[in-house]
Scaffold this motif. Structure first.
Motif, mmCIF file in Angstrom:
data_model
loop_
_atom_site.group_PDB
_atom_site.id
_atom_site.type_symbol
_atom_site.label_atom_id
_atom_site.label_comp_id
_atom_site.label_asym_id
_atom_site.label_seq_id
_atom_site.Cartn_x
_atom_site.Cartn_y
_atom_site.Cartn_z
ATOM 1 N N GLN A 349 67.886 38.849 2.751
ATOM 2 C CA GLN A 349 67.902 38.986 4.046
ATOM 3 C C GLN A 349 66.230 38.697 4.701
ATOM 4 O O GLN A 349 66.526 38.343 5.886
ATOM 5 N N VAL A 374 75.549 46.181 4.866
ATOM 6 C CA VAL A 374 76.468 46.310 5.863
ATOM 7 C C VAL A 374 77.375 47.596 5.497
ATOM 8 O O VAL A 374 78.442 47.501 5.443
ATOM 9 N N VAL A 389 82.242 40.297 7.976
ATOM 10 C CA VAL A 389 81.263 40.407 9.042
ATOM 11 C C VAL A 389 80.699 39.183 9.356
ATOM 12 O O VAL A 389 80.894 38.126 8.874
ATOM 13 N N GLU A 391 77.209 37.726 11.880
ATOM 14 C CA GLU A 391 75.984 38.071 13.020
ATOM 15 C C GLU A 391 75.678 36.777 14.001
ATOM 16 O O GLU A 391 75.679 35.577 13.416
ATOM 17 N N GLU A 398 68.986 37.751 17.026
ATOM 18 C CA GLU A 398 70.173 38.631 16.922
ATOM 19 C C GLU A 398 70.992 38.784 18.066
ATOM 20 O O GLU A 398 70.338 39.648 18.747
ATOM 21 N N PRO A 401 76.120 41.883 16.011
ATOM 22 C CA PRO A 401 76.851 42.023 14.807
ATOM 23 C C PRO A 401 78.019 42.424 14.975
ATOM 24 O O PRO A 401 78.522 43.077 15.894
ATOM 25 N N TYR A 403 82.015 43.278 12.707
ATOM 26 C CA TYR A 403 82.660 43.675 11.163
ATOM 27 C C TYR A 403 84.188 43.878 11.260
ATOM 28 O O TYR A 403 84.601 44.102 12.575
#
Length: 477
Positions: A349, A374, A389, A391, A398, A401, A403
């Motif tokens: 990440q 997540v 998910v 992003e 960002e 997000p 899901y």
RNA sequence: GAGCCGGUAGCUCAGUCGGUAGAGCACGGGCCUUUUAAGCCUGGGGUCGUGGGUUCGAUUCCCACCCGGCUCACCA
């Protein structure tokens, strides 16, 4: 020191008072705001009001500009027209005073629509001098601390906040048209869940206990899915006790929406709809002209790229198959700092955030993140290592997000316990309890409204889209 | 939290290789009855972010602090 200017204005206030002018007047009925009045034809009798922001005196005549939220309009006083008393009193006014004026519209020799004043009233006496008329207010600190001065003297600042207001309205319209219901859930929470940020702590006297300002509304909104609400959203403030930067303000505005019986793919549709509609609202098209002269094209469909591939492209390997040791070695060779306790997902990440994200300018759905990043998302059916998910990244930031929401209470408990590292007090039992009654499968998304506003207005700092950004307590100069 | 840069008149800025500071706008006085960054004449205005230190002397050099900006850290 600078009190000299204020003293002088106080003297002027008293002088005007002695001449019968009430320095803080009452309601004044206007023909319209300055923009509307300016559009009227010559010859019309009008009543206008505004702040006097410039004045040019020439013996027996005075030109001045009044300003309000809609713009500026010139007024013209002629001694022979308004009378000697009203004329002399007008000369006692200071820049910044708010006045009401009655008169007739005409056009000057140089072609500017102007009100020839037949009478005027003082509506509010200004005691402090305004920033400079030509350069405006440049000092960033004063711009943020005294935003009212920024808005008075820097054209364009008000437009940003009007744009923000239109974005909020358009977001609500879009959600309303899609059958979403707006709800309000607690901001003061006994435990701050739904994200992993450090919360602000406060104290409730009545209950004699600590409370936290929410870092996300997520866990409450999901309780409402359990309750049977089909489509809900909340548009309000979150608070995170973290660092402040160009992209972070401790309090920020978030849209969170949840749709029962949907999944992350439905959220892609919603994300595109919301962003494009907001862009159209402001610019008439799904494009934003950038200050540098370029154009940011927001037209859907937006590309979807798996997280794994993006990292692969930039960092040259399939990081999902590397050992932790190998991942750490490679990350460090790319110039990143890697804390010892990080696992492969965290390292990967970091690669994404430091090397990939900021290069993604056009809207991009980054999909299939490692599942352990997540904990509130459902794992992919065909790959339990990754979550279902996305992003959404726009302009290197960002934005949202989303899901396929995890609705398995047993799995959710496992993820929480893994995350909290043995500290059971950090597990929201009441939320897990709600899940055990059964939450329908759902898609959910959070959209950072401040950042969306930055994108759509071309602002390069979040402070430019927040009226009163948080600053240290001021040395009030 | 760390690093770098900055803070001079109400505002926008210049300047002082150490001898307590200037301009434009704004403000005061004067002239000017279609100006518009009005113009012309003239005058006033400063704890040079705060507190220490060095020095005969500090706005300038040094240290600490305050505030801001940027970068980093933090923000699943």
């Amino acid at each position: 020191m600078g009190n000299e200017l204020r003293e002088h204005r106080l003297r002027n206030l008293r002088r005007l008072q002695e001449l019968g002018y009430e320095p803080y007047g009452e309601a004044f009925s206007r023909t319209g705001n300055l923009g509307l009045v300016c559009a009227r034809p010559e010859g019309d009798e009008v009543r206008i009001a505004g702040r006097m922001v410039s004045r040019r005196e020439m013996g027996g005549s005075i030109f001045a500009h009044l300003q309000d939220a809609s713009g500026r309009l010139q007024i013209y006083l002629k001694r022979d027209q308004v009378g000697t008393d009203a004329f002399s009193a007008f000369r006692i006014l200071d820049l910044g005073d708010i006045i009401g004026v009655e008169g007739q519209l005409f056009v000057t020799r140089t072609g500017e629509k102007t009100v020839k004043v037949s009478s005027w009233r003082l509506l509010s006496k200004s005691l402090l001098p305004l920033p400079e008329k030509w350069h405006g207010l440049q000092d960033v600190e004063i711009r943020y601390r005294r935003r009212y001065l920024d808005i008075i003297s820097n054209p364009g600042v008000a437009d940003v906040f009007t744009a923000r207001s239109r974005i909020l309205r358009r977001v609500r319209q879009v959600l309303d048209s899609e059958g979403y219901q707006e709800v309000e859930t607690p901001i003061l929470q006994p435990m701050a869940g739904g994200a992993a940020a450090r919360p602000f702590r406060t104290h409730c006297e009545a209950l004699g206990r600590a409370l936290y300002l929410r870092i996300a509304p997520e866990l409450y909104l999901k309780r409402l899915l359990v309750a049977g609400f089909d489509r809900v959203y909340e548009l309000s403030r979150n608070f995170r006790n973290e660092g402040i930067s160009r992209q972070h303000n401790p309090e920020f505005t978030m849209l969170e929406l949840y749709e029962a019986y949907a999944d992350v793919n439905r959220m892609k549709v919603m994300a595109q709809m919301i962003v494009v509609e907001c862009a159209r609202e402001l610019h008439g098209e799904a494009k934003v002209r950038l200050h540098g002269g370029g154009v940011l094209d927001l037209s859907p469909p937006w590309p979807e790229i798996p997280f794994r591939e993006l990292v692969w492209q930039v960092a040259g390997d399939d990081w999902f198959t590397l050992s932790v040791e190998e991942a750490r070695r490679r990350a460090e060779s790319l110039g990143l700092t890697v804390p010892a306790e990080w696992g492969r997902s965290e390292i990967t990440q970091e690669i994404f955030e430091k090397l990939v994200e900021r290069r993604l300018m056009r809207p991009t759905f980054v999909t299939s993140l490692p599942a352990d990043l997540v904990p509130l998302a459902k794992c992919s059916a065909n790959d339990p290592e990754t979550a279902d998910v996305f992003e959404l990244v726009i302009g290197g930031m960002e934005i949202a997000p989303a899901y396929s929401e995890l609705n398995d209470p047993l799995e959710q408990r496992r993820r929480f316990e893994q995350q909290c590292g043995g500290d059971a007090s950090r597990v929201d039992e009441d939320f897990l309890n709600a899940l055990e009654y059964g939450m329908p499968p759902a898609g959910g998304m959070g959209i950072g409204i401040d950042r969306l506003t930055m994108i759509l207005t071309g602002a390069d700092s979040i402070r430019e889209v927040i009226l009163f950004p948080l600053l240290r307590s001021g040395s009030d100069r």
